[in-house]
Every structure is written in structure tokens, then in C-alpha cells.
Design a protein around this motif. Structure first.
Motif, PDB file in Angstrom:
ATOM      1  N   SER A  52      14.076  22.057 -76.730  1.00 21.68           N
ATOM      2  CA  SER A  52      15.237  21.177 -76.842  1.00 21.68           C
ATOM      3  C   SER A  52      15.003  19.957 -77.718  1.00 21.68           C
ATOM      4  CB  SER A  52      15.681  20.721 -75.448  1.00 21.68           C
ATOM      5  OG  SER A  52      14.635  19.998 -74.808  1.00 21.68           O
ATOM      6  N   SER A  53      13.731  19.630 -77.994  1.00 22.32           N
ATOM      7  CA  SER A  53      13.440  18.418 -78.765  1.00 22.32           C
ATOM      8  C   SER A  53      12.066  18.503 -79.417  1.00 22.32           C
ATOM      9  CB  SER A  53      13.476  17.185 -77.850  1.00 22.32           C
ATOM     10  OG  SER A  53      12.417  17.250 -76.902  1.00 22.32           O
ATOM     11  N   LYS A  54      11.831  17.595 -80.353  1.00 24.47           N
ATOM     12  CA  LYS A  54      10.517  17.509 -80.982  1.00 24.47           C
ATOM     13  C   LYS A  54       9.449  17.161 -79.947  1.00 24.47           C
ATOM     14  CE  LYS A  54       9.035  13.749 -82.929  1.00 24.47           C
ATOM     15  NZ  LYS A  54       8.819  12.584 -83.817  1.00 24.47           N
ATOM     16  N   GLU A  55       9.786  16.252 -79.038  1.00 28.39           N
ATOM     17  CA  GLU A  55       8.825  15.829 -78.020  1.00 28.39           C
ATOM     18  C   GLU A  55       8.386  17.007 -77.154  1.00 28.39           C
ATOM     19  OE1 GLU A  55      10.600  12.464 -79.759  1.00 28.39           O
ATOM     20  OE2 GLU A  55      11.604  14.166 -78.792  1.00 28.39           O
ATOM     21  N   GLU A  56       9.335  17.864 -76.812  1.00 30.05           N
ATOM     22  CA  GLU A  56       8.998  19.034 -75.999  1.00 30.05           C
ATOM     23  C   GLU A  56       8.091  19.990 -76.771  1.00 30.05           C
ATOM     24  OE1 GLU A  56      11.008  22.646 -73.375  1.00 30.05           O
ATOM     25  OE2 GLU A  56      12.258  21.501 -74.768  1.00 30.05           O
ATOM     26  N   ILE A  57       8.385  20.184 -78.052  1.00 28.54           N
ATOM     27  CA  ILE A  57       7.551  21.063 -78.885  1.00 28.54           C
ATOM     28  C   ILE A  57       6.112  20.560 -78.911  1.00 28.54           C
ATOM     29  CG2 ILE A  57       7.084  21.851 -81.237  1.00 28.54           C
ATOM     30  CD1 ILE A  57      10.120  21.892 -81.697  1.00 28.54           C
ATOM     31  N   ILE A  58       5.946  19.263 -79.187  1.00 29.02           N
ATOM     32  CA  ILE A  58       4.601  18.700 -79.316  1.00 29.02           C
ATOM     33  C   ILE A  58       3.889  18.707 -77.963  1.00 29.02           C
ATOM     34  CG2 ILE A  58       3.287  16.612 -79.862  1.00 29.02           C
ATOM     35  CD1 ILE A  58       5.458  15.966 -81.947  1.00 29.02           C
ATOM     36  N   ARG A  59       4.602  18.361 -76.912  1.00 31.29           N
ATOM     37  CA  ARG A  59       3.991  18.356 -75.571  1.00 31.29           C
ATOM     38  C   ARG A  59       3.503  19.749 -75.197  1.00 31.29           C
ATOM     39  NH1 ARG A  59       7.976  16.469 -73.040  1.00 31.29           N
ATOM     40  NH2 ARG A  59       8.820  18.418 -72.194  1.00 31.29           N
ATOM     41  N   GLU A  60       4.341  20.760 -75.435  1.00 28.85           N
ATOM     42  CA  GLU A  60       3.959  22.119 -75.082  1.00 28.85           C
ATOM     43  C   GLU A  60       2.833  22.630 -75.988  1.00 28.85           C
ATOM     44  OE1 GLU A  60       5.022  24.016 -72.513  1.00 28.85           O
ATOM     45  OE2 GLU A  60       6.090  22.228 -71.850  1.00 28.85           O
ATOM     46  N   ALA A  61       2.854  22.230 -77.271  1.00 31.55           N
ATOM     47  CA  ALA A  61       1.790  22.640 -78.198  1.00 31.55           C
ATOM     48  C   ALA A  61       0.445  22.073 -77.758  1.00 31.55           C
ATOM     49  CB  ALA A  61       2.121  22.191 -79.625  1.00 31.55           C
ATOM     50  N   LEU A  62       0.419  20.791 -77.404  1.00 30.21           N
ATOM     51  CA  LEU A  62      -0.825  20.171 -76.952  1.00 30.21           C
ATOM     52  C   LEU A  62      -1.286  20.780 -75.629  1.00 30.21           C
ATOM     53  CD1 LEU A  62      -0.223  16.400 -77.797  1.00 30.21           C
ATOM     54  CD2 LEU A  62      -1.715  18.009 -78.992  1.00 30.21           C
ATOM     55  N   TYR A  64      -0.699  23.811 -74.517  1.00 29.21           N
ATOM     56  CA  TYR A  64      -1.200  25.160 -74.779  1.00 29.21           C
ATOM     57  C   TYR A  64      -2.596  25.126 -75.400  1.00 29.21           C
ATOM     58  CZ  TYR A  64      -1.634  29.747 -76.998  1.00 29.21           C
ATOM     59  OH  TYR A  64      -2.087  30.977 -77.405  1.00 29.21           O
ATOM     60  N   HIS A  65      -2.767  24.319 -76.433  1.00 27.70           N
ATOM     61  CA  HIS A  65      -4.059  24.306 -77.136  1.00 27.70           C
ATOM     62  C   HIS A  65      -5.159  23.655 -76.308  1.00 27.70           C
ATOM     63  CE1 HIS A  65      -3.371  26.061 -81.113  1.00 27.70           C
ATOM     64  NE2 HIS A  65      -2.119  25.704 -80.921  1.00 27.70           N
ATOM     65  N   MET A  66      -4.831  22.603 -75.567  1.00 25.44           N
ATOM     66  CA  MET A  66      -5.835  21.996 -74.703  1.00 25.44           C
ATOM     67  C   MET A  66      -6.306  22.998 -73.649  1.00 25.44           C
ATOM     68  SD  MET A  66      -6.747  18.819 -75.292  1.00 25.44           S
ATOM     69  CE  MET A  66      -7.149  18.134 -73.697  1.00 25.44           C
ATOM     70  N   SER A  67      -5.360  23.722 -73.066  1.00 22.85           N
ATOM     71  CA  SER A  67      -5.706  24.700 -72.033  1.00 22.85           C
ATOM     72  C   SER A  67      -6.561  25.820 -72.592  1.00 22.85           C
ATOM     73  CB  SER A  67      -4.415  25.258 -71.417  1.00 22.85           C
ATOM     74  OG  SER A  67      -4.724  26.216 -70.440  1.00 22.85           O
ATOM     75  N   GLU A  68      -6.156  26.357 -73.750  1.00 23.51           N
ATOM     76  CA  GLU A  68      -6.919  27.441 -74.361  1.00 23.51           C
ATOM     77  C   GLU A  68      -8.322  26.974 -74.742  1.00 23.51           C
ATOM     78  OE1 GLU A  68      -6.075  30.832 -75.053  1.00 23.51           O
ATOM     79  OE2 GLU A  68      -4.686  30.236 -73.465  1.00 23.51           O
ATOM     80  N   ASN A  69      -8.397  25.776 -75.329  1.00 20.12           N
ATOM     81  CA  ASN A  69      -9.690  25.241 -75.756  1.00 20.12           C
ATOM     82  C   ASN A  69     -10.599  25.037 -74.555  1.00 20.12           C
ATOM     83  OD1 ASN A  69     -11.765  23.406 -76.851  1.00 20.12           O
ATOM     84  ND2 ASN A  69     -10.422  23.305 -78.631  1.00 20.12           N
ATOM     85  N   PHE A  70     -10.041  24.516 -73.470  1.00 20.19           N
ATOM     86  CA  PHE A  70     -10.838  24.242 -72.283  1.00 20.19           C
ATOM     87  C   PHE A  70     -11.367  25.533 -71.672  1.00 20.19           C
ATOM     88  CE2 PHE A  70     -11.668  22.914 -67.922  1.00 20.19           C
ATOM     89  CZ  PHE A  70     -12.305  21.699 -68.123  1.00 20.19           C
ATOM     90  N   LYS A  71     -10.517  26.549 -71.582  1.00 19.14           N
ATOM     91  CA  LYS A  71     -10.956  27.836 -71.028  1.00 19.14           C
ATOM     92  C   LYS A  71     -12.050  28.454 -71.888  1.00 19.14           C
ATOM     93  CE  LYS A  71      -6.900  29.819 -70.741  1.00 19.14           C
ATOM     94  NZ  LYS A  71      -5.872  30.844 -70.474  1.00 19.14           N
ATOM     95  N   ASN A  72     -11.900  28.358 -73.216  1.00 17.75           N
ATOM     96  CA  ASN A  72     -12.921  28.886 -74.118  1.00 17.75           C
ATOM     97  C   ASN A  72     -14.247  28.152 -73.937  1.00 17.75           C
ATOM     98  OD1 ASN A  72     -11.128  30.741 -75.197  1.00 17.75           O
ATOM     99  ND2 ASN A  72     -10.543  29.423 -76.901  1.00 17.75           N
ATOM    100  N   MET A  73     -14.158  26.830 -73.757  1.00 20.05           N
ATOM    101  CA  MET A  73     -15.369  26.037 -73.569  1.00 20.05           C
ATOM    102  C   MET A  73     -16.098  26.443 -72.299  1.00 20.05           C
ATOM    103  SD  MET A  73     -15.831  21.887 -73.301  1.00 20.05           S
ATOM    104  CE  MET A  73     -14.961  21.794 -71.741  1.00 20.05           C
ATOM    105  N   VAL A  74     -15.359  26.597 -71.208  1.00 15.03           N
ATOM    106  CA  VAL A  74     -15.972  26.977 -69.933  1.00 15.03           C
ATOM    107  C   VAL A  74     -16.661  28.340 -70.051  1.00 15.03           C
ATOM    108  CG1 VAL A  74     -15.484  27.643 -67.544  1.00 15.03           C
ATOM    109  CG2 VAL A  74     -14.463  25.567 -68.500  1.00 15.03           C
ATOM    110  N   ARG A  75     -15.975  29.293 -70.674  1.00 11.61           N
ATOM    111  CA  ARG A  75     -16.578  30.626 -70.853  1.00 11.61           C
ATOM    112  C   ARG A  75     -17.865  30.538 -71.660  1.00 11.61           C
ATOM    113  NH1 ARG A  75     -11.218  32.777 -71.298  1.00 11.61           N
ATOM    114  NH2 ARG A  75     -11.238  32.320 -73.523  1.00 11.61           N
ATOM    115  N   PHE A  76     -17.831  29.779 -72.741  1.00  9.95           N
ATOM    116  CA  PHE A  76     -18.979  29.657 -73.640  1.00  9.95           C
ATOM    117  C   PHE A  76     -20.147  28.975 -72.940  1.00  9.95           C
ATOM    118  CE2 PHE A  76     -21.318  27.249 -76.911  1.00  9.95           C
ATOM    119  CZ  PHE A  76     -21.709  28.286 -77.735  1.00  9.95           C
TER     120      PHE A  76
END
Length: 217
Positions: A52-62, A64-76
Motif C-alpha cells: 500500500s505504500s513505500k514504507e510498507e515495501i521497505i519495511r517488508e524488504a528489510l 525479509y532480508h534480515m530474517s533470511e540473513n540471520f537464518k543463513n548465519m545461524v546455519r553457517f
């Protein structure tokens, strides 16, 4: 974070567009939906079908990427079987993240420095609470390994471990960043070349692990 939202392929493309723009050095608060959509290979109207907004896009992007990065770090990190190995792999992951020009965790840090409103406007508080809970869980997992093998003395608490590890990680990144500058073609100290930089980075890894083990043991 174990129950992460399932995003569609187009939503993930939009997230990649946001991250690509940030990686190019664009301040987070200056991004526009039209350029995010263009970078993602779609029209502005398509982006608004999902957000619905730019803020929502950026919030969801961050998020998503923070979560993916964190999971990858834990696995590694937990590929290592010893506490010392866990520390070494954690530092390796931090350096590799920095090599990717501030992706994931570093991109978040950089964005928050660029915009004082970043944390309040663009970070999902619920996601940050979940990440904090997972951080405590994984630190406890590492502490049990360390205490079992005698690398961590019994009186060290989980709070002690978090303060020690995060403090040393922060200091490590602070010292690492100027040493990595030469790899990016940036201006560096006159006597610092690629070979000397790599030697200093290797010593920084060794010193950081040694001091963490000394503090905890």
C-alpha cells in the motif's frame, strides 16, 4: 522467525529491488516506489498490487532480508562443533557479509545511519522482537557447547555472553571496515596494500577470537 511469512516471487523481486538500490548507496528515505518497481523489472502499478505504500515495501524488504540473513548465519556458524569454531565462523560470516557491500545485517546498520527515522519507520517491531528471542536461543545453544567443553567458565551467564560476544563483534567490524576499504578501491592509508590488508585481517580474526575466549574462560 521460524514462522516467517511466505512471500510471492514478485514480492521477493520487489525486495531485491530495494536492496539493490540501497547497495548502490541510495539513502533509504529517498527511495521512490517507481524506481523500486523499475529496478525490480515491473511497473509501479504492479508494486501497489502487493503493497500500500513505500514504507510498507521497505519495511517488508528489510524484514525479509534480515530474517533470511540471520537464518543463513545461524546455519553457517553451527556447522562448527567447538565453541572456538563457532566464534571463528561467526567472524567469517561477518566479514563475508561486509564483502557483499553491506547486505543483510550491515545494510540495516548503514541504513539506520543514513536516516535517523529508519528504525522507527522502516523496521517491523514484531520481527525485531522475534529476532531478539532467536538471538537469545542461539546464544544459549553456543553457551552450552562452550561450558561443556570448558571454554566458558560456569559463572558466565547468558547475559554476560551476549554482552561479550556482541561487544567484540562490534569492535571487530569497526576495525575490519577500514582494512576492507582497499578491496573496494577506496582511499586507504598510504602504506596499506592488498597483501598487508589481508595479513592484518587474519591477525584481527585471531586476536578477536583469542580475547573472547580469554574473557569467557
Amino acid at each position: 522467525m521460524d514462522d516467517q511469512i511466505q512471500y510471492s516471487p514478485k514480492q521477493i523481486l520487489i525486495f531485491e529491488g530495494v536492496m539493490n538500490l540501497l547497495q548502490e548507496g541510495r539513502p533509504i528515505h529517498e527511495l521512490k516506489v517507481a524506481e523500486i518497481a523499475e529496478t525490480s523489472g515491473m511497473g509501479k502499478s504492479t508494486a501497489y498490487e502487493y503493497f500500500s505504500s513505500k514504507e510498507e515495501i521497505i519495511r517488508e524488504a528489510l524484514t525479509y532480508h534480515m530474517s533470511e540473513n540471520f537464518k543463513n548465519m545461524v546455519r553457517f556458524v553451527f556447522e562448527a562443533k567447538s565453541f572456538k569454531g563457532i566464534l571463528e565462523k561467526a567472524l567469517q560470516y561477518l566479514e563475508e557479509s561486509l564483502d557483499k557491500r553491506f547486505t543483510g545485517i550491515f545494510l540495516l546498520v548503514l541504513s539506520e545511519h543514513q536516516s535517523t527515522s529508519a528504525k522507527g519507520s522502516y523496521m517491523d517491531p514484531f520481527m525485531m522482537e522475534k529476532m531478539d528471542a532467536v538471538t537469545w536461543r542461539e546464544l544459549e545453544r553456543a553457551m552450552l557447547i562452550g561450558k561443556k567443553e570448558g571454554s566458558i567458565v560456569e559463572e558466565i551467564t547468558l547475559e554476560d555472553l551476549k554482552m561479550t560476544v556482541l561487544g567484540f563483534f562490534s569492535a571487530f567490524v569497526h576495525e575490519l571496515m577500514p582494512l576492507k576499504a582497499i578491496h573496494c578501491g577506496l582511499k586507504v592509508e598510504q602504506d596499506l596494500n592488498l597483501e598487508r590488508s589481508e595479513e592484518m585481517i587474519e591477525r584481527l580474526h585471531e586476536r578477536t577470537v583469542r580475547l573472547m575466549l580469554k574473557t569467557l574462560g
